[in-house]
Each structure stands twice: as structure tokens, then as C-alpha cells.
Design a protein around this motif. Sequence first.
Motif, mmCIF file in Angstrom:
data_model
loop_
_atom_site.group_PDB
_atom_site.id
_atom_site.type_symbol
_atom_site.label_atom_id
_atom_site.label_comp_id
_atom_site.label_asym_id
_atom_site.label_seq_id
_atom_site.Cartn_x
_atom_site.Cartn_y
_atom_site.Cartn_z
ATOM 1 N N ASP A 27 -35.384 -9.452 -24.995
ATOM 2 C CA ASP A 27 -35.286 -8.618 -26.196
ATOM 3 C C ASP A 27 -34.364 -9.237 -27.235
ATOM 4 O OD1 ASP A 27 -37.062 -6.771 -25.323
ATOM 5 O OD2 ASP A 27 -35.576 -5.311 -24.636
ATOM 6 N N LEU A 28 -33.215 -9.765 -26.793
ATOM 7 C CA LEU A 28 -32.268 -10.364 -27.733
ATOM 8 C C LEU A 28 -32.860 -11.593 -28.417
ATOM 9 C CD1 LEU A 28 -28.952 -10.035 -25.686
ATOM 10 C CD2 LEU A 28 -29.534 -8.839 -27.811
ATOM 11 N N LEU A 29 -33.537 -12.438 -27.663
ATOM 12 C CA LEU A 29 -34.144 -13.633 -28.258
ATOM 13 C C LEU A 29 -35.318 -13.262 -29.162
ATOM 14 C CD1 LEU A 29 -34.064 -16.077 -25.209
ATOM 15 C CD2 LEU A 29 -32.525 -15.997 -27.171
ATOM 16 N N HIS A 30 -36.063 -12.238 -28.779
ATOM 17 C CA HIS A 30 -37.166 -11.772 -29.632
ATOM 18 C C HIS A 30 -36.615 -11.200 -30.945
ATOM 19 C CE1 HIS A 30 -41.099 -10.262 -30.697
ATOM 20 N NE2 HIS A 30 -40.630 -9.034 -30.780
ATOM 21 N N LEU A 31 -35.536 -10.431 -30.850
ATOM 22 C CA LEU A 31 -34.897 -9.901 -32.055
ATOM 23 C C LEU A 31 -34.391 -11.030 -32.937
ATOM 24 C CD1 LEU A 31 -33.804 -7.455 -33.668
ATOM 25 C CD2 LEU A 31 -31.731 -7.609 -32.269
ATOM 26 N N ARG A 32 -33.852 -12.068 -32.327
ATOM 27 C CA ARG A 32 -33.378 -13.220 -33.101
ATOM 28 C C ARG A 32 -34.525 -13.881 -33.868
ATOM 29 N NH1 ARG A 32 -33.328 -18.744 -31.848
ATOM 30 N NH2 ARG A 32 -31.726 -19.940 -32.984
ATOM 31 N N ARG A 33 -35.653 -14.073 -33.214
ATOM 32 C CA ARG A 33 -36.798 -14.697 -33.894
ATOM 33 C C ARG A 33 -37.287 -13.837 -35.053
ATOM 34 N NH1 ARG A 33 -38.033 -16.092 -28.399
ATOM 35 N NH2 ARG A 33 -39.268 -14.181 -28.165
ATOM 36 N N LEU A 34 -37.399 -12.528 -34.826
ATOM 37 C CA LEU A 34 -37.870 -11.640 -35.894
ATOM 38 C C LEU A 34 -36.890 -11.588 -37.062
ATOM 39 C CD1 LEU A 34 -39.305 -8.622 -33.840
ATOM 40 C CD2 LEU A 34 -40.509 -10.603 -34.759
ATOM 41 N N PHE A 35 -35.594 -11.564 -36.738
ATOM 42 C CA PHE A 35 -34.578 -11.461 -37.795
ATOM 43 C C PHE A 35 -34.587 -12.688 -38.701
ATOM 44 C CE2 PHE A 35 -30.218 -12.618 -39.071
ATOM 45 C CZ PHE A 35 -29.976 -11.580 -39.974
#
Length: 445
Positions: free
Chosen positions: A290-298
Motif C-alpha cells: 500500500d505504501l509503495l502504491h501510494l508513492r507511485r500514485l502521489f
Amino acid sequence: MNTVDTNVMLQSGASEHAQVDAIAHASTAPEFRPIALWRATADPLFDSSASSGITARQPVDEYPGSAVVGGSKRQNRARSAPASLERKLEVNRAAQKRFRQRQKAKVKDVEAQLSQVNAQLAQLRHQQQELEIQNQVLENKTQTHSSLSPTAEDVLLWKGDAAWHEQANSSHDHAWALNLTVRQNDCYVTVNDLCQLPLAKLTKLYTTYTQKLAACLVEEPMLSHQSDLHRWTAEVSGLVLAVSMHNPNLLYKLDQSRMDLGCAVQETASDECFRRLVVAMSYSKEQIQDLLHLRRLFYGRQGVLDRQRRDLVGKLSSNEAMVMTDSPPQSNYSVLTSISHELRANAAEEHCLRLQCCCACFRGIHTSKQCATGMVHMYPFMLQRGRLFVELAAQIGEPSVRELMTGLSKSDAQHMADWQHVVTYLDKLSLNHLDMHCPLLGIQQ
């Protein structure tokens, strides 16, 4: 006269003239062909030979030698029949082959046309999806732009998460306020008053929360301390969000400060400190995803805003040059004003983007215990989302920030649509869920 008569005349001693005439007549006479004679079937009433066994007409060849000529023709026809049949078969096979080739070519042509039509249909569907996304984005942008008036700064409150609204909904004198219970009593502080605090008092308040949370972590088995940990973690995160919304400059100073000194310093936490922090957090596999996915989206969404801002700055520079040189009419000034408003809206949207990312990170993906662990572990510095993303990406081998902001694999509209899933995720947060991990990928699916 036939050949037999001629021979008779020659043998009988006929006259010379008679012999010549006979030879000439024989040479001009038509060739005699033997005719098969048919013997009728004997009728028992008229012929006593009926009892001999003859029951049908049978050919009687008066000249047995003539059968040689007819037999040879039948044999020739019999020999020529297989050759003719073979030629017909070859012609049929060639025709069938040409037919199959034509059919195969026709099927290939139809398949190519079908593939082309399917590709065009897929392209049209993709364009339709892009247009729908752009339409939704434009509608959201229009609503945001219309609400961003110079006198309506509080409009950014809705850009937080739903849990923050629950937390700050208890209004004090019809103003947004937070209930801070860290000093063992209810203390309602309005958002405006909180954002006007001096840096020294704000760092002292942050230090008090960190000390209380450290005591809760040490005495975690007690149920009362667990409830205090959840409540104080929500309060300190709400405090940081309130400062972020209304006084970004104060938050920037807080990020650069040492909480024990109460002032901004040039010193920052080391990389080794963040590596130990990742170990201390005890992330689950789902949380890391989730954290890495949030990083990519951000960073993908931030790249879109960055490209839009560069385009607006380029337009603004070109129009300013026209104003200075050509003395344009009033319409050029209205264009400059419009570009300035768009730049301001772009900056406000980027600010909201950072707030949304912080909410999703520390109030959704992290549990309250992990947030408390991060605050205690990083003291006297603040727990920073960006540095945490850097360390996680380095350990997993994720793309760099520059690669994510370039966003060549997706269109700008797709990046904005992807970030809308994060907004939906924040709307589902609640104060009752801040003590647990709320999956981000599960919401998106």
C-alpha cells in the motif's frame, strides 16, 4: 466386280481388254465391309429348331476375319480411357487447389478486416474513456476553481479525510476546533488559534504528545493505555493536519526544527535512522504494498501538476512580453489574470495533494501504534513521509521520483483518475479505524 471375279477372269484366259476393264472396275469399287447377319430366334410354332436352346437373337459373323478390326478399336479405347480419366482428375485437383487458395485468401482478408475493426473499436473505447475522465476532471476542477476565492481559505478543509471532519466537527463558538486531551483535561483549541501558536509552543506541545505516547508503548498491555494511545495519536495527527491546512509556512518550520530545542536547525535525521525506523515499524506485506502504491500514485499526480504549472508559467512569460512590447488591449490583461488564477489553483491543488497523501499514509495505512512508534523513534525530529518513502523504495528497488513524475507510461488523465481512488479511500476513513490498517489496494479494486 470384286477381287474374286478378277482372278477368275485372269485364270480363264479372258481377253486383254476385258482383263484391264475388270482391274479398273475393281480398283474403283467401294470397299466391302462384312455385315453381321442376325439369326432370328426360332419360333416353336413354325420352326422345330426352337428346342435346340437358342432363345435370343445372336450375331452371326459371316466373315470371321473381320473381328480383328473391331477388337483392336475396342482395345484402343480401353487403353485410352485411363489416360483420359487421369487428365480429368488432374484438372479437378488443380481446380480444387485454386478454390482452396481463394477461400484461404478470402478468410485471411476477412480476419484482417476484423482485426482492424477490433483495433479501431478498442481505440474508440479508449478515447471515450479518456474523454469521460477528462470531463470528470474538468468538472472537479471547475468546482474547485469556483470555490477558491481569496476570502474562502477554509474551503481546503474538505480536502482532508473524513476522520478529520469527525475529529474537528466539535465546533467551539461556531469555529473549527480540536479537542486536545494530552494534559489530562479537555481543551478545545480552534484551528485558527492553533495555527497562530509560536513555533516554540508548538514544538513543546508535540514533545508532550511524544512523551505520553512513549509511556503508552512501554505499558501497552494495559487497556487504558491502548485507548490513550489511539486517542493521542489521532489528536497529534489532526493537529499537524490543521497546521498544514491553514499555515503551511509554520508546518515547514516545524519539519526543520528540533522539538527539544524549539527552533529550526540545519540538522536532519540520518539515513541510518530511517533504516532502523523501517525495522521498528514491523510493516506487514500488505502495508508495504500500500505504501509503495501510494508513492507511485502521489508522484505520478504531482508530475501532472508540475507539467501544468510549467505550461502556465510559459504562457504567462509570453503574455508579459507582449504587454511590455506591443501595448496589447485590455483582453491581454484578462488573459494574464486568468493565467494567474490558474497558477493559484494549481498551487492549491498541489497543497491538497500533499495533505491527502499524508492522511492516507499516517491515518489510513499506518496503525496508531505504528504512528506512535515512528514519533518516538524519530524524536527530536518529526516523522517525515518523504524520507520514509525514499527508504522503502530503496529497499524494494522501486523507480526513482524523477521516473514516476515523468509518467510516460500513463496519460495525465489516467494519473488524475488513479489519484481519485485515494480520495475515495480517504472518504471511507473513520476515527474508529485509525487504530488499524485500512487497505488501500482493496479500496481501489
